[in-house]
Each structure stands twice: as structure tokens, then as C-alpha cells.
Design a protein around this motif. Structure first.
Motif, PDB file in Angstrom:
ATOM      1  N   LYS A  45     -34.419  99.302  44.934  1.00 55.03           N
ATOM      2  CA  LYS A  45     -35.374  99.058  43.856  1.00 55.03           C
ATOM      3  C   LYS A  45     -36.561  98.202  44.309  1.00 55.03           C
ATOM      4  O   LYS A  45     -37.635  98.274  43.736  1.00 55.03           O
ATOM      5  CB  LYS A  45     -34.671  98.348  42.681  1.00 55.03           C
ATOM      6  N   SER A  46     -36.348  97.369  45.334  1.00 54.96           N
ATOM      7  CA  SER A  46     -37.384  96.417  45.732  1.00 54.96           C
ATOM      8  C   SER A  46     -38.279  96.934  46.844  1.00 54.96           C
ATOM      9  O   SER A  46     -39.267  96.279  47.202  1.00 54.96           O
ATOM     10  CB  SER A  46     -36.723  95.110  46.207  1.00 54.96           C
ATOM     11  N   VAL A  47     -37.958  98.106  47.398  1.00 58.88           N
ATOM     12  CA  VAL A  47     -38.711  98.600  48.547  1.00 58.88           C
ATOM     13  C   VAL A  47     -38.762 100.116  48.503  1.00 58.88           C
ATOM     14  O   VAL A  47     -37.841 100.766  47.993  1.00 58.88           O
ATOM     15  CB  VAL A  47     -38.055  98.106  49.868  1.00 58.88           C
ATOM     16  N   ARG A  48     -39.843 100.685  49.006  1.00 56.72           N
ATOM     17  CA  ARG A  48     -39.981 102.134  49.164  1.00 56.72           C
ATOM     18  C   ARG A  48     -40.056 102.465  50.655  1.00 56.72           C
ATOM     19  O   ARG A  48     -40.330 101.603  51.482  1.00 56.72           O
ATOM     20  CB  ARG A  48     -41.248 102.640  48.450  1.00 56.72           C
ATOM     21  N   GLY A  58     -37.280  97.667  58.670  1.00 55.07           N
ATOM     22  CA  GLY A  58     -37.493  96.628  57.662  1.00 55.07           C
ATOM     23  C   GLY A  58     -37.198  97.111  56.259  1.00 55.07           C
ATOM     24  O   GLY A  58     -36.551  96.416  55.464  1.00 55.07           O
ATOM     25  N   ASP A  59     -37.639  98.323  55.928  1.00 58.81           N
ATOM     26  CA  ASP A  59     -37.387  98.867  54.583  1.00 58.81           C
ATOM     27  C   ASP A  59     -35.907  99.179  54.391  1.00 58.81           C
ATOM     28  O   ASP A  59     -35.316  98.853  53.347  1.00 58.81           O
ATOM     29  CB  ASP A  59     -38.264 100.099  54.319  1.00 58.81           C
ATOM     30  N   PHE A  60     -35.270  99.787  55.399  1.00 61.35           N
ATOM     31  CA  PHE A  60     -33.850 100.090  55.293  1.00 61.35           C
ATOM     32  C   PHE A  60     -33.009  98.815  55.167  1.00 61.35           C
ATOM     33  O   PHE A  60     -32.043  98.756  54.399  1.00 61.35           O
ATOM     34  CB  PHE A  60     -33.368 100.872  56.521  1.00 61.35           C
ATOM     35  N   THR A  61     -33.367  97.800  55.934  1.00 56.63           N
ATOM     36  CA  THR A  61     -32.593  96.560  55.900  1.00 56.63           C
ATOM     37  C   THR A  61     -32.672  95.906  54.528  1.00 56.63           C
ATOM     38  O   THR A  61     -31.658  95.435  53.993  1.00 56.63           O
ATOM     39  CB  THR A  61     -33.074  95.598  56.996  1.00 56.63           C
ATOM     40  N   SER A  62     -33.848  95.897  53.931  1.00 56.28           N
ATOM     41  CA  SER A  62     -33.978  95.358  52.575  1.00 56.28           C
ATOM     42  C   SER A  62     -33.110  96.146  51.602  1.00 56.28           C
ATOM     43  O   SER A  62     -32.420  95.574  50.740  1.00 56.28           O
ATOM     44  CB  SER A  62     -35.439  95.407  52.121  1.00 56.28           C
ATOM     45  N   GLY A  63     -33.125  97.478  51.742  1.00 59.98           N
ATOM     46  CA  GLY A  63     -32.294  98.311  50.883  1.00 59.98           C
ATOM     47  C   GLY A  63     -30.816  98.073  51.087  1.00 59.98           C
ATOM     48  O   GLY A  63     -30.033  98.076  50.126  1.00 59.98           O
ATOM     49  N   HIS A  78     -43.315 106.702  47.742  1.00 62.48           N
ATOM     50  CA  HIS A  78     -44.190 106.123  46.718  1.00 62.48           C
ATOM     51  C   HIS A  78     -44.520 107.113  45.605  1.00 62.48           C
ATOM     52  O   HIS A  78     -45.149 106.733  44.617  1.00 62.48           O
ATOM     53  CB  HIS A  78     -45.460 105.575  47.366  1.00 62.48           C
ATOM     54  N   GLN A  79     -44.075 108.356  45.745  1.00 58.86           N
ATOM     55  CA  GLN A  79     -44.211 109.347  44.674  1.00 58.86           C
ATOM     56  C   GLN A  79     -42.905 109.528  43.899  1.00 58.86           C
ATOM     57  O   GLN A  79     -42.820 110.369  43.006  1.00 58.86           O
ATOM     58  CB  GLN A  79     -44.653 110.698  45.260  1.00 58.86           C
ATOM     59  N   GLY A  80     -41.885 108.755  44.241  1.00 63.32           N
ATOM     60  CA  GLY A  80     -40.617 108.835  43.530  1.00 63.32           C
ATOM     61  C   GLY A  80     -39.687 109.918  44.015  1.00 63.32           C
ATOM     62  O   GLY A  80     -38.726 110.278  43.311  1.00 63.32           O
TER      63      GLY A  80
END
Length: 300
Positions: A143-146, A163-168, A185-187
Motif C-alpha cells: 500500500k505504501s509503495v508502487r 527498494g520497492d520490493f523490500t518496503s512491500g 502507478h496505473q493500478g
């Protein structure tokens, strides 16, 4: 059990225990995450689809403008020598191209870096434990990262930009889920750390075509699915549509086809692996044994 059986590395023409492998602290591979790599599985003493993995690795090396001063035959030989020395019959084998240290003091010009190749192997890695995969795993949509946009970091060149995967993953673990997947970013559903994603609608199988690595296991699953009479669509997969799927599963060189039974609060296949995912998973492991896909390793 030899020391190398815990893991081995090929660095500068030498095979060493993986515990002794390292790169320099000024290597741009470390300081800038400026690395491309690939991972080929070894199963039953043979590489699986090694030519396909080598094709993708060298395409990635070209895409990131590196020159490792080795051709595919030399890389193949290094990988085989390393795995043979380890004695591992089932292994996770990484081939890596790193930007290397900058040879001109103070230079920020990547062309001044000394690119290099190295490799390493460890016992076969399952990204989801086999007993969990048999029951079906759970996926949290971050939810916090795309997903990093494809025009920022090209996902088709396999890379260490996690970085994005780790946050997820932090989100997923905090919510009690096994792993994570990211939207763009388009869902649209993209991919997760080390896997592609498939959604089944009747006899149609849909997987993302943008913002994802063109996985070799993904390719294998598509071939298996078509051999079973399924229609495969490679296209954007909006999250709302994704949640309407009959079945969902992951594909990875670390475990093949992995059924998913829960995404966020939504359950699939009545909370158990669906019949198509189970069939594809079984057939994937059968294909691992097929001579047409295998490059046998000559162990000493």
C-alpha cells in the motif's frame, strides 16, 4: 559434506567457498546497486533451460552497457566448473555482472569503471517453502509503495534495485502474509520479489506484460499452459479484475508454480490451491526432468 557444498563462488577464475566471496567497498555494484544478474536452477545434476538464461543475462549486460570480457561459452564453463566443484545436484546458481570500481580517482563517469563477472551457487532455493506452496501461499499488495516505473529502472534487465520490493515485504510480514506484490502507478498488478504473477479466468490465463521481468519460469509456464489448451494473454492486469480471478499463482525459478490462496482479505479457490495451478505445478517439475531442457553437469 565438503566446504563448497554449503555454497561456492567463481571470482576471477578461482572457485572459493561462498563465505569467502566478496567485492570491494568502492565497487559501483555495491555503492550504486549497479548490477545485472540472472539465476538458473540446477535440478537433478543439470541446468534447466540454461541457453535461455544465458540469452537473457547477456541481453541484460548489453542493456546496462557493461563489458564483462567473457562470452557465453566462458560463462557456461565457469558456472559448470563451480557447480561441479560444489557437488550440488540441486542448486540456485547466480551469474552476475557488476559495474566495478571506478579506475579514475574522483570520476563519476560510469565508462571509467572496470566491469567484472562473478558467480555463486547455493543449495536450491524455494522462495516459498514447499510445504507452504502445496497448501497455497498468501500475498499482500503493498500500500505504501508502487513498482519502480519501467522508464526509471528497466525490469527486463534483472537487477538488484529492490527498494520497492523490500518496503512491500516489510508491510507483508507486518500484516502476517508470506510475500508481497506491487501495483504500477496505473493500478495494474506487476510482480513480486523474485516472481511473476498469473491469474486464471475460466480457460484464460492472464499475466502482466509491462513493468515485469520476462521470467524464464514465466515463459515455461506459458508454454505448459498452452500445451494444456489454455489461452494465455500477456497484457495489463488491473487490480480490480485480478481480484475476480478463479485462481492465482506465482512463477519463479525458486519453486516453479506456487499457488496463491489469499491476496489481502480476498480468498481464491475456497482457500486451497486450484486444480489448474496444481496441474501446472506438477507439470513444471516434470519438465525439469525433460532432456530437451537440460544441460547436464560433468561432476568430478
Amino acid at each position: 559434506m565438503t566446504e563448497l557444498s554449503h555454497g561456492a563462488a567463481w571470482m576471477g577464475g578461482r572457485i572459493i567457498p561462498i563465505s569467502e566471496a566478496s567485492i570491494g567497498v568502492t565497487d559501483w555494484g555495491l555503492t550504486h546497486s549497479d548490477i545485472t544478474y540472472d539465476v538458473v536452477p540446477v535440478w537433478g545434476g543439470a541446468f534447466f533451460r540454461l541457453p535461455d538464461y544465458l540469452d537473457r543475462f547477456f541481453a541484460s549486460v548489453a542493456a546496462v552497457r557493461m563489458n564483462i570480457l567473457m562470452d557465453r561459452q566462458e560463462v557456461h564453463a565457469a558456472l559448470e566448473e563451480m557447480v561441479a566443484a560444489s557437488g550440488l545436484q540441486a542448486a540456485y546458481v547466480a551469474m552476475v555482472a557488476a559495474r566495478g570500481p571506478n579506475t579514475v580517482p574522483g570520476s563519476r563517469d560510469p565508462r571509467d569503471c572496470s566491469n567484472h563477472f562473478y558467480a555463486w551457487c547455493v543449495p536450491y532455493v524455494h522462495i516459498v517453502k514447499p510445504e507452504q506452496a502445496e497448501k497455497g501461499t498468501s500475498v499482500w499488495i503493498a500500500k505504501s509503495v508502487r513498482r519502480i516505473p519501467k522508464d526509471s529502472v528497466d525490469p527486463r534487465a534483472k537487477n538488484y534495485h529492490w527498494g520497492d520490493f523490500t518496503s512491500g515485504l516489510f508491510e507483508a510480514k507486518q500484516e502476517g502474509f508470506e510475500t508481497t506484490a506491487l501495483l504500477d502507478h496505473q493500478g495494474n498488478v506487476t510482480e513480486g520479489p523474485g516472481f511473476n504473477i498469473f491469474a486464471l479466468f475460466g480457460d484464460r490465463l492472464v499475466t502482466a506484460d509491462q513493468g515485469v521481468l520476462q521470467g524464464i519460469t514465466r515463459k515455461t509456464v506459458i508454454e505448459i499452459a498452452r500445451s494444456k489448451g489454455l489461452t494465455v494473454e500477456e497484457r495489463p492486469l488491473p487490480f480490480d479484475e485480478f481480484l475476480q480471478a478463479d485462481e492465482v499463482f506465482l512463477s519463479s525459478s525458486g519453486g516453479g508454480v506456487i499457488p496463491v490462496v489469499r491476496v489481502d482479505a480476498h480468498s481464491f479457490s475456497n482457500g486451497a490451491p486450484g486444480p489448474v495451478a496444481r496441474s501446472l505445478r506438477s507439470t513444471y517439475f516434470e519438465w525439469l526432468e525433460e532432456p530437451r531442457f537440460r544441460s547436464p553437469i560433468q561432476y568430478g
